[in-house]
Design a protein around this motif. Structure first.
Motif, PDB file in Angstrom:
ATOM      1  N   SER A  11      35.138  35.267  40.196  1.00  9.62           N
ATOM      2  CA  SER A  11      34.871  36.369  38.756  1.00  9.62           C
ATOM      3  C   SER A  11      33.613  37.145  39.273  1.00  9.62           C
ATOM      4  CB  SER A  11      34.360  35.031  37.603  1.00  9.62           C
ATOM      5  OG  SER A  11      33.041  34.855  38.431  1.00  9.62           O
ATOM      6  N   ASP A  14      33.061  41.212  38.461  1.00 11.31           N
ATOM      7  CA  ASP A  14      33.093  41.512  37.508  1.00 11.31           C
ATOM      8  C   ASP A  14      31.830  41.671  37.241  1.00 11.31           C
ATOM      9  OD1 ASP A  14      35.732  43.034  37.597  1.00 11.31           O
ATOM     10  OD2 ASP A  14      36.364  40.573  36.592  1.00 11.31           O
ATOM     11  N   ALA A  17      29.265  44.566  38.367  1.00 11.14           N
ATOM     12  CA  ALA A  17      29.492  45.327  38.177  1.00 11.14           C
ATOM     13  C   ALA A  17      28.684  44.914  36.622  1.00 11.14           C
ATOM     14  CB  ALA A  17      30.906  45.400  37.584  1.00 11.14           C
ATOM     15  N   ARG A  18      28.689  44.012  36.245  1.00 14.35           N
ATOM     16  CA  ARG A  18      27.471  43.784  35.150  1.00 14.35           C
ATOM     17  C   ARG A  18      26.024  43.723  35.161  1.00 14.35           C
ATOM     18  NH1 ARG A  18      28.486  39.203  30.642  1.00 14.35           N
ATOM     19  NH2 ARG A  18      26.734  40.273  29.829  1.00 14.35           N
ATOM     20  N   ARG A 139      28.245  32.982  41.565  1.00 16.82           N
ATOM     21  CA  ARG A 139      27.920  34.117  41.682  1.00 16.82           C
ATOM     22  C   ARG A 139      26.352  34.063  40.831  1.00 16.82           C
ATOM     23  NH1 ARG A 139      31.539  33.731  35.779  1.00 16.82           N
ATOM     24  NH2 ARG A 139      29.881  32.197  34.419  1.00 16.82           N
ATOM     25  N   THR A 143      24.490  37.639  42.143  1.00 17.56           N
ATOM     26  CA  THR A 143      24.778  39.061  41.308  1.00 17.56           C
ATOM     27  C   THR A 143      23.632  39.090  41.434  1.00 17.56           C
ATOM     28  OG1 THR A 143      26.443  37.868  39.434  1.00 17.56           O
ATOM     29  CG2 THR A 143      25.202  39.410  38.529  1.00 17.56           C
ATOM     30  N   LEU A 160      31.612  46.737  45.224  1.00 21.98           N
ATOM     31  CA  LEU A 160      33.103  45.850  43.610  1.00 21.98           C
ATOM     32  C   LEU A 160      34.189  45.822  44.803  1.00 21.98           C
ATOM     33  CD1 LEU A 160      31.350  47.262  40.751  1.00 21.98           C
ATOM     34  CD2 LEU A 160      31.050  45.237  41.437  1.00 21.98           C
ATOM     35  N   ALA A 164      36.635  41.930  45.856  1.00 19.26           N
ATOM     36  CA  ALA A 164      37.965  42.514  44.891  1.00 19.26           C
ATOM     37  C   ALA A 164      38.971  41.726  46.472  1.00 19.26           C
ATOM     38  CB  ALA A 164      38.540  43.253  44.363  1.00 19.26           C
TER      39      ALA A 164
END
Length: 294
Positions: A11, A14, A17-18, A139, A143, A160, A164
């Motif tokens: 995850s 994604d 990105a937040r 994560r 983050t 990002l 991936a």
């Protein structure tokens, strides 16, 4: 059944990105140009603290120390103290905040609302979308670092994409062929190297080490051999590769963003756990938060 740890690792692009949308909030909490800052944590959060301190100083924002919360003694003066605690309940982090003298502005980076750290902080940065079911952190720490790099102006545009790519990439070695992992970093990626080694120990109960890259030749290379994999984070000098190969070990280095390199290392730790018949969701002797008896 897919392990929660696997899902949380996957995850990360994604979730990052937040986290990047919080750059202004994180800048207000961490940048504070000219202030003298202390960052506290335990385990993974201590390694995040090390990376944060190096990133902040390299951005020219002011002197920044990183201290393991269990070793904190309030001897120096700080304008701001930042605690990193996913659960908001880690006893040693809470105790360190309680030992602070009056004066410093207190900031908490956490993933859970309504926990004891909230009452000890003047400012809270809540990354609840990055929280994890797993004991093994993946994560949440990445983050925090992604958002901090954006806040400090130290994030390129490839994070990002590289995250991936790290999820799709082949592992650098067959876990069955590796008994010993060494992670090397330089600058802010030394903290990432320590964190990668911790993931291997936590998830796979395997032999792993971590060092500032150029210190590796000052003794630790002596135990490397043909079943060793030496993994470079960030701008580790290529000259070390010859030293590693002379010891009979393998080298892994790639051009991914260092946080994406950590994602690949997390994947390797989980794959090594599977090879050893272990469930990374239930690491030996570990709990989600270290809460000590009164």
């Amino acid at each position: 059944m897919v392990a929660a740890t696997d899902l949380e690792i996957a995850s990360q692009p994604d979730v990052w990105a937040r986290g990047l949308t919080m750059a202004d909030e994180v800048r207000a909490a961490l940048a504070a140009p000219g202030e003298r800052m202390l960052v506290l944590g335990c385990g993974t959060s201590w390694f995040v603290a090390q990376s944060l301190a190096e990133l902040r100083e390299s951005a020219g924002l002011g002197e920044t120390d990183a201290v393991c919360a269990s070793e904190f003694v309030p001897r120096r003066r700080y304008d701001r103290v930042v605690a990193v605690t996913r659960s908001g309940t880690s006893t040693e982090v809470l105790d360190a905040l309680r030992r602070l003298p009056a004066g410093p502005h207190r900031v908490a980076f956490t993933a859970v609302d309504g926990e004891p750290v909230d009452g000890l902080a003047d400012t809270r940065v809540l990354l609840d979308f990055a929280d994890e079911r797993s004991v093994v952190q993946t994560r949440f720490p990445t983050t925090v670092l992604a958002a901090a790099r954006a806040a400090f102006g130290l994030l390129g545009d490839g994070l990002l994409r590289d995250g991936a790519a790290a999820l799709a990439a082949d592992l650098p070695a067959d876990p069955a062929s590796v008994d010993h992992l060494v992670f090397l970093g330089t600058g802010w990626t030394v903290g990432l190297a320590h964190e990668a080694a911790l993931k291997v120990r936590e998830a796979a109960q395997a032999w792993s080490e971590s060092y500032p890259a150029m210190d590796y030749r000052h003794g630790p290379v002596a135990v490397a051999g043909e079943r060793s994999l030496v993994w470079a984070f960030g701008d580790v000098p290529a000259s070390l590769d010859d030293t590693v190969r002379a010891a009979g070990a393998r080298v892994h280095r790639d051009g991914l963003d260092p946080l994406a390199q950590l994602v690949l290392a997390q994947r390797f730790a989980v794959a090594l756990a599977a090879h050893r018949g272990l469930d990374p969701d239930y690491p030996r002797l570990l709990t989600r938060s270290v809460v000590l008896p009164a």
